[in-house]
Motif scaffolding. Structure first.
Motif, PDB file in Angstrom:
ATOM      1  N   ASP A  45       0.785  -1.093  -0.016  1.00  0.00           N
ATOM      2  CA  ASP A  45       0.079  -0.006   0.070  1.00  0.00           C
ATOM      3  C   ASP A  45       0.934   1.235   0.030  1.00  0.00           C
ATOM      4  OD1 ASP A  45      -2.323  -1.506  -0.090  1.00  0.00           O
ATOM      5  OD2 ASP A  45      -2.595  -1.327   2.124  1.00  0.00           O
ATOM      6  N   LEU A  46       1.802   1.184   0.593  1.00  0.00           N
ATOM      7  CA  LEU A  46       2.874   2.245   0.829  1.00  0.00           C
ATOM      8  C   LEU A  46       3.514   2.433  -0.526  1.00  0.00           C
ATOM      9  CD1 LEU A  46       3.994   4.850   2.614  1.00  0.00           C
ATOM     10  CD2 LEU A  46       5.629   2.819   3.416  1.00  0.00           C
ATOM     11  N   ASP A  48       2.247   1.832  -3.336  1.00  0.00           N
ATOM     12  CA  ASP A  48       1.140   2.350  -4.035  1.00  0.00           C
ATOM     13  C   ASP A  48       1.057   4.036  -3.955  1.00  0.00           C
ATOM     14  OD1 ASP A  48       0.569  -0.097  -5.454  1.00  0.00           O
ATOM     15  OD2 ASP A  48      -1.198  -0.289  -4.014  1.00  0.00           O
ATOM     16  N   ASP A  49       1.177   4.200  -2.513  1.00  0.00           N
ATOM     17  CA  ASP A  49       0.919   5.690  -2.292  1.00  0.00           C
ATOM     18  C   ASP A  49       2.187   6.563  -2.804  1.00  0.00           C
ATOM     19  OD1 ASP A  49      -1.474   5.051  -0.977  1.00  0.00           O
ATOM     20  OD2 ASP A  49      -0.541   5.087   1.010  1.00  0.00           O
ATOM     21  N   GLU A  52       1.815   6.646  -6.693  1.00  0.00           N
ATOM     22  CA  GLU A  52       0.751   7.797  -6.992  1.00  0.00           C
ATOM     23  C   GLU A  52       0.961   9.237  -6.501  1.00  0.00           C
ATOM     24  OE1 GLU A  52      -2.884   6.565  -4.935  1.00  0.00           O
ATOM     25  OE2 GLU A  52      -2.806   4.439  -5.962  1.00  0.00           O
ATOM     26  N   LEU A  53       1.824   9.540  -5.625  1.00  0.00           N
ATOM     27  CA  LEU A  53       2.035  10.773  -5.530  1.00  0.00           C
ATOM     28  C   LEU A  53       3.162  11.447  -6.408  1.00  0.00           C
ATOM     29  CD1 LEU A  53       2.456  13.282  -3.511  1.00  0.00           C
ATOM     30  CD2 LEU A  53       4.362  12.076  -2.349  1.00  0.00           C
TER      31      LEU A  53
END
Length: 81
Positions: A45-46, A48-49, A52-53
């Motif tokens: 998840d990290l 992905d974040d 995305e950022l």
């Protein structure tokens, strides 16, 4: 400068913004940074974040502030690098 210890124990990792585009490298680096976390889904998840950022930054993965000069760790063995 002087280096103490066996230099064979040092692992070098890429540390440029463009390297963050490679999901496998990013996840491996996050595992090193957050080695206390055994939650694989949190690391994923990290990643992905983070990706995305970066997509929202001007220049994306080539944004100059995403580069740092060095990262050293003894948290992994030589066969894992």
């Amino acid at each position: 400068s002087r280096v103490d210890g066996d230099v064979g124990e040092i692992s070098l990792f890429c540390a440029h913004g463009s390297d963050l585009a490679d999901r496998e490298k990013l996840v491996q680096t996050l595992h090193l940074l957050f080695s206390d976390s055994n939650d694989e889904s949190s690391i994923e998840d990290l990643a992905d974040d983070i990706q995305e950022l970066i997509q929202r930054l001007p220049g994306r993965y080539n944004y100059p502030l995403l580069t740092f000069n060095a990262f050293a760790t003894d948290a992994i063995g030589p066969d894992e690098a």
